[in-house]
Design an enzyme around this catalytic site. Structure first.
Site, PDB file in Angstrom:
ATOM      1  N   SER A  86     -17.341  27.691  -2.094  1.00  0.00           N
ATOM      2  CA  SER A  86     -16.023  27.783  -2.749  1.00  0.00           C
ATOM      3  C   SER A  86     -15.361  28.750  -1.817  1.00  0.00           C
ATOM      4  CB  SER A  86     -16.541  28.769  -4.146  1.00  0.00           C
ATOM      5  OG  SER A  86     -16.800  30.093  -3.625  1.00  0.00           O
ATOM      6  N   LYS A  87     -14.150  29.116  -2.355  1.00  0.00           N
ATOM      7  CA  LYS A  87     -12.900  29.670  -1.713  1.00  0.00           C
ATOM      8  C   LYS A  87     -13.555  31.017  -0.962  1.00  0.00           C
ATOM      9  CE  LYS A  87      -8.498  28.275  -3.489  1.00  0.00           C
ATOM     10  NZ  LYS A  87      -7.454  28.799  -4.398  1.00  0.00           N
ATOM     11  N   ARG A  88     -14.557  31.537  -1.418  1.00  0.00           N
ATOM     12  CA  ARG A  88     -14.884  32.635  -1.000  1.00  0.00           C
ATOM     13  C   ARG A  88     -15.508  32.450   0.380  1.00  0.00           C
ATOM     14  NH1 ARG A  88     -19.961  34.196  -3.079  1.00  0.00           N
ATOM     15  NH2 ARG A  88     -20.009  32.131  -4.203  1.00  0.00           N
ATOM     16  N   HIS A  89     -16.107  31.284   0.816  1.00  0.00           N
ATOM     17  CA  HIS A  89     -16.725  31.264   1.942  1.00  0.00           C
ATOM     18  C   HIS A  89     -15.692  30.713   2.896  1.00  0.00           C
ATOM     19  CE1 HIS A  89     -19.999  30.184  -0.925  1.00  0.00           C
ATOM     20  NE2 HIS A  89     -20.500  31.143  -0.186  1.00  0.00           N
ATOM     21  N   GLY A  90     -14.401  30.552   2.561  1.00  0.00           N
ATOM     22  CA  GLY A  90     -13.211  30.062   3.539  1.00  0.00           C
ATOM     23  C   GLY A  90     -12.597  29.014   3.094  1.00  0.00           C
TER      24      GLY A  90
END
Ligand code: GLU
Length: 464
Positions: free
Chosen positions: A238-242
């Site tokens: 998800s966005k948390r990972h980039g």
């Protein structure tokens, strides 16, 4: 006759790289089997669907080169058809009107959860005989109450679910709108989809969908549920990972070929081959070699592939991507060297076309800023005389190219006894503003004569 596959994204945001991989697998499968690839926009969730998201799907697919043979179809344009099929199911006794109130369903849920049972509808309205269709109601599918649903998933193998685990699914809501599992089934049947390739997050829907397809008396497609993509921490990517949006990768300077090559290998293998041209992907892709286990997204590997393609694709082709990035960065690529020369000079040194464009800036602009630390270290009195000597020679040089420039620098080295590195570094700082660049002769060629002379003069002016 070839197969029929479909990619069925819900337009509720950017196109996630995981969805792009699903699209790629559907597309490859269709191309490999000379089949048909259908694009279906699942936009029935009107609150969350946006035109912007639809456009992002089109743009992502165009950028990736995943062309479709049929579509785009929009589910919101098929409402009449869904209603028609719901009526058909009602008429044939495969569906029924359910009048249970919210309160009753809520109570039921609480009761079941108090008994530690899964929430499911108890079928109260299943056998109503005198129901008034004018009263508020939903339409439920009459799921078989005994037996099992079995399907042979091309990735997961045999999947078997007891019908007792499934309840009577709502197919039409009180407001008359069809629900997700129902629209998918109607469309898959109407579009004669025979191979459903989709994310594993949908596997729990499949038995319900198969039951409805059976009730409609249409053929059941084969299913292939492909595993999720995880981030470095083992959680769903998800966005948390980039970056997770396809277009973000484009904007960040990745070549579509690199992203496709990365995605095809993320969960599929063909021996130990890592590099695939589009044709090789088409020739070799098969669902039997899709891995059952989730794959972790590895940004370093993507970088490696991106660099591989920047180095091996024709420089003129990479140059078009570089120009696009330069334009985005406000660099006028007509005011300097041919971009393909920049590609050749920099492809070994950068991972993305954005990085390349940033490094190339000093070849295209009139004013550069000099890193003060680099200046302090390299623009020192002992280089003043050799630089002045070189400047004179450069001013007289008409054929401004790397080998000729190299000869002049070598002359200065021979004449003054200064080391090659001792003169190359100050020159680099003078003409690019910092200490890393391709070989100094190539760098000077790219900077161009006028700018190079001007910058060396300016640098000399700062040395006491
Ligand atoms: N619209 C669903 C999604 O975006 C896909 C449904 C399907 O492939 O059956 O996740």
């Amino acid at each position: 006759m070839g197969c029929r596959t479909r990619f069925a994204p819900s337009p509720t945001g950017y196109l996630h790289v995981g969805s792009a991989r699903t699209a790629l697998y559907c597309w490859l499968y269709a191309r490999r089997h000379e089949g048909t690839f259908i694009l279906r926009i699942e936009d029935t969730d009107r609150e969350r669907s946006t035109q912007e998201a639809v456009d992002a799907i089109f743009e992502s697919m165009r950028w990736l080169g995943l062309d479709y043979d049929e579509g785009p179809f929009y589910q919101t344009k098929h409402f009449e058809r869904y209603n028609e099929i719901a009526q058909q199911l009602l008429d044939r006794g495969h569906a029924y009107r359910c009048y249970c109130s919210k309160e009753r369903l809520e109570e039921l849920r609480e009761q079941l959860s108090a008994n530690k049972e899964k929430p499911r509808y108890d079928g109260l309205c299943r056998n109503l005989t005198h129901a008034d269709p004018n009263l508020p109601h939903v339409i439920r599918f009459k799921n078989p109450q005994s037996g099992t649903v079995v399907f042979d998933d091309l990735v997961r193998g045999r999947v078997e679910i007891d019908n007792s685990e499934l309840d009577d699914l709502i197919i039409v809501r009180t407001d008359g709108t069809p629900t997700y599992n129902f629209t998918v089934v109607v469309d898959d049947a109407d579009m004669q989809v025979d191979t459903v390739i989709r994310g594993e997050d949908h596997i729990a829907n499949t038995p319900r969908q198969i039951n409805i397809l059976h009730a409609l008396g249409v053929p059941i497609p084969v299913y292939a549920h492909i595993p999720m993509i995880l981030g470095s921490d083992g959680k769903r990517l998800s966005k948390r990972h980039g970056a997770v949006s396809v277009l973000q990768y484009r904007d960040d300077g990745y070549l579509s070929q690199a992203l496709l090559n990365y995605l095809v290998r993320l969960g599929w293998s063909h021996g130990d081959q890592e590099i695939f041209s589009m044709q090789e992907m088409i020739d070799n892709f098969d669902l039997h070699h899709v891995s059952k286990s989730a794959a972790a997204f590895n940004p370093e590997k993507l970088n490696w592939l991106n660099q591989h393609y920047m180095k091996t694709m024709p420089p003129e082709e990479v140059a078009r991507h570089l120009e696009w990035q330069m334009e985005r960065l406000g660099i006028d690529y007509t005011q300097g060297p041919a971009p393909e020369k920049v590609v050749t000079a920099l492809c070994d040194r950068v991972k993305t076309t954005v990085e390349m464009a940033e490094k190339a800036r000093c070849y295209y602009v009139d004013t550069i800023s000099i890193d003060p630390e680099a200046a302090q270290k390299h623009l020192i009195p002992e280089v003043k005389m050799p630089l002045e000597l070189l400047l004179l020679k450069l001013q007289d040089l008409n054929d401004w190219n790397a080998p000729a420039i190299h000869t002049l620098i070598a002359d200065v080295v021979a004449q003054t006894g200064i080391g090659m590195g001792k003169i190359a570094q100050p020159l680099r700082v003078a003409v690019t503003g910092n200490t890393t660049s391709p070989s100094i002769d190539v760098t000077l060629e790219l900077v161009g004569k006028d700018r190079a002379i001007h910058r060396i003069e300016a640098a000399l002016g700062t040395i006491k």
